[in-house]
Design a protein around this motif. Structure first.
Motif, mmCIF file in Angstrom:
data_model
loop_
_atom_site.group_PDB
_atom_site.id
_atom_site.type_symbol
_atom_site.label_atom_id
_atom_site.label_comp_id
_atom_site.label_asym_id
_atom_site.label_seq_id
_atom_site.Cartn_x
_atom_site.Cartn_y
_atom_site.Cartn_z
ATOM 1 N N ASN A 1 0.826 -1.211 0.000
ATOM 2 C CA ASN A 1 0.000 0.000 0.000
ATOM 3 C C ASN A 1 0.860 1.261 0.000
ATOM 4 O OD1 ASN A 1 -3.153 -0.325 0.282
ATOM 5 N ND2 ASN A 1 -2.224 -2.062 1.335
ATOM 6 N N ILE A 2 1.994 1.226 0.672
ATOM 7 C CA ILE A 2 2.921 2.363 0.636
ATOM 8 C C ILE A 2 3.416 2.578 -0.789
ATOM 9 C CG2 ILE A 2 5.211 3.169 1.344
ATOM 10 C CD1 ILE A 2 3.135 3.488 3.548
ATOM 11 N N ARG A 3 3.725 1.486 -1.479
ATOM 12 C CA ARG A 3 4.178 1.577 -2.863
ATOM 13 C C ARG A 3 3.098 2.229 -3.736
ATOM 14 N NH1 ARG A 3 5.432 -4.061 -4.888
ATOM 15 N NH2 ARG A 3 6.634 -4.003 -2.949
ATOM 16 N N ARG A 4 1.842 1.825 -3.513
ATOM 17 C CA ARG A 4 0.732 2.395 -4.272
ATOM 18 C C ARG A 4 0.570 3.877 -3.970
ATOM 19 N NH1 ARG A 4 -4.014 -1.728 -3.456
ATOM 20 N NH2 ARG A 4 -4.782 -0.073 -2.139
ATOM 21 N N LEU A 5 0.693 4.236 -2.707
ATOM 22 C CA LEU A 5 0.566 5.643 -2.311
ATOM 23 C C LEU A 5 1.664 6.492 -2.940
ATOM 24 C CD1 LEU A 5 -0.460 5.436 1.448
ATOM 25 C CD2 LEU A 5 -1.654 6.726 -0.331
ATOM 26 N N ARG A 6 2.875 5.987 -2.950
ATOM 27 C CA ARG A 6 3.971 6.743 -3.553
ATOM 28 C C ARG A 6 3.718 7.011 -5.036
ATOM 29 N NH1 ARG A 6 8.974 3.542 -0.546
ATOM 30 N NH2 ARG A 6 9.254 5.042 1.180
ATOM 31 N N MET A 7 3.120 6.038 -5.722
ATOM 32 C CA MET A 7 2.798 6.224 -7.142
ATOM 33 C C MET A 7 1.803 7.356 -7.333
ATOM 34 S SD MET A 7 4.612 4.088 -8.911
ATOM 35 C CE MET A 7 3.745 4.091 -10.484
ATOM 36 N N LYS A 8 0.975 7.587 -6.322
ATOM 37 C CA LYS A 8 -0.078 8.593 -6.438
ATOM 38 C C LYS A 8 0.360 9.985 -5.983
ATOM 39 C CE LYS A 8 -4.032 5.446 -6.003
ATOM 40 N NZ LYS A 8 -5.318 5.181 -5.311
ATOM 41 N N ILE A 9 1.246 10.060 -5.013
ATOM 42 C CA ILE A 9 1.515 11.380 -4.425
ATOM 43 C C ILE A 9 2.918 11.922 -4.659
ATOM 44 C CG2 ILE A 9 -0.170 10.871 -2.603
ATOM 45 C CD1 ILE A 9 2.162 10.716 -0.653
ATOM 46 N N GLU A 10 3.873 11.041 -4.957
ATOM 47 C CA GLU A 10 5.252 11.498 -5.119
ATOM 48 C C GLU A 10 5.490 11.971 -6.558
ATOM 49 O OE1 GLU A 10 7.429 11.810 -2.778
ATOM 50 O OE2 GLU A 10 6.911 10.400 -1.172
ATOM 51 N N ASP A 11 6.307 13.017 -6.708
ATOM 52 C CA ASP A 11 6.707 13.445 -8.053
ATOM 53 C C ASP A 11 7.575 12.389 -8.715
ATOM 54 O OD1 ASP A 11 5.346 15.858 -7.783
ATOM 55 O OD2 ASP A 11 7.088 16.870 -6.906
ATOM 56 N N GLN B 1 10.011 11.814 -1.511
ATOM 57 C CA GLN B 1 10.360 12.952 -0.669
ATOM 58 C C GLN B 1 9.399 13.126 0.503
ATOM 59 O OE1 GLN B 1 13.286 14.712 -1.425
ATOM 60 N NE2 GLN B 1 13.410 12.956 -2.810
ATOM 61 N N HIS B 2 8.309 12.385 0.492
ATOM 62 C CA HIS B 2 7.273 12.569 1.514
ATOM 63 C C HIS B 2 7.042 11.311 2.359
ATOM 64 C CE1 HIS B 2 6.460 16.436 -0.301
ATOM 65 N NE2 HIS B 2 6.338 15.847 -1.478
ATOM 66 N N ARG C 1 8.112 7.069 7.608
ATOM 67 C CA ARG C 1 7.922 8.371 8.233
ATOM 68 C C ARG C 1 7.386 9.341 7.203
ATOM 69 N NH1 ARG C 1 11.437 12.752 8.606
ATOM 70 N NH2 ARG C 1 13.158 11.486 7.782
ATOM 71 N N TRP C 2 6.423 10.170 7.618
ATOM 72 C CA TRP C 2 5.819 11.157 6.722
ATOM 73 C C TRP C 2 6.497 12.518 6.865
ATOM 74 C CZ3 TRP C 2 3.086 12.049 2.575
ATOM 75 C CH2 TRP C 2 2.530 13.329 2.374
ATOM 76 N N LYS C 3 6.822 13.115 5.737
ATOM 77 C CA LYS C 3 7.390 14.447 5.706
ATOM 78 C C LYS C 3 6.556 15.289 4.750
ATOM 79 C CE LYS C 3 11.619 16.977 4.495
ATOM 80 N NZ LYS C 3 12.977 16.854 3.910
ATOM 81 N N GLY C 4 5.869 16.295 5.280
ATOM 82 C CA GLY C 4 4.980 17.125 4.470
ATOM 83 C C GLY C 4 5.724 18.121 3.603
#
Length: 233
Positions: free
Chosen positions: A203-213, A219-220, A230-233
């Motif tokens: 699920n982290i991998r899926r989230l990164r595909m959606k929110i990371e540049d 970076q987040h 860890r989350w970095k805004g």
């Protein structure tokens, strides 16, 4: 109102056993013996809260069905059932949008517990009229709206599944803190969840595909090696 469950399984004894046990605890259940029938029911009926999909179906298989359902609906909970226990099959199912994965033979009581946990995620937005500061959490260029259950990146909405939204909610509530995988698993799937912690990584991998540049250089959602994220805004 009873939660609506769709059971898609071509083996009648298994499908009927699942449906019977769900009805005994007051779920509204509809059954389909193929992916094609399932898609027909989804099109003509009220939305389902959870779909339980067997992988080995005649015609379109359960993975393709999962992908098709998820492409049109991020709110429904999806559990995949399969006789395949190989790691790559689990990862494939979770990567295309399933919320959970169980291998056959399975415990009916455990399946019921997982269905109930998924149902609790559906329609968790605050009741109409509740409007507090906590409904919207800001973190850098991101904002998490708990009322609409939408994540915004620079005011652009990002579609998330219910599981993905809950992971982000956990991150936003613990900004800057390293979260061990087991804490994420417990916070999202519940303390009585018996599945593999790898479901978090997928699920982290899926989230990164959606929110990371650049998902390959996040970076987040940062990896804390040997621990968690860890989350970095």
């Amino acid at each position: 109102m009873s939660k609506r469950i769709l059971v898609v399984e071509d083996e009648a004894p298994i499908r009927e056993l699942i449906a019977l046990n769900l009805r005994l605890v007051d779920f509204y259940v509809e059954e389909a013996d193929s992916a094609e029938k399932a898609l027909e029911l989804i099109e003509i009926n009220e939305p389902y809260d959870v779909a339980i999909l067997d992988v080995m179906l005649p015609g379109m298989n359960g993975f393709s069905l999962c992908e098709t359902i998820r492409s049109n609906n991020n709110s429904i909970g999806i559990i995949i059932l399969s006789a395949k226990s190989q790691e790559q099959d689990k990862i494939q199912g979770l990567s295309i949008g399933a919320d959970d994965y169980m291998t056959k033979p399975f415990s009916v009581s455990e399946l019921l517990a997982r269905v109930e946990a998924l149902c609790r995620r559906v329609n968790r937005a605050p009741a109409s009229g509740e409007n507090t500061q906590a409904d919207r959490i800001q973190s850098g260029i991101f904002a998490l709206d708990r009322k609409s259950r939408i994540l915004y990146k620079q005011d652009k909405a990002i579609d998330l599944t219910q599981v993905e939204f809950q992971i982000m909610e956990l991150f936003f509530e613990n900004q800057g803190a390293a979260l061990v995988r087991e804490k994420i698993l417990e916070g999202v799937w519940g303390e009585n969840y018996f599945g593999d912690v790898k479901i978090v990584d997928v699920n982290i991998r899926r989230l990164r595909m959606k929110i990371e540049d650049e998902p390959s250089s996040p970076q987040h959602i940062l990896t804390v090696w040997g621990y968690g994220y860890r989350w970095k805004g």
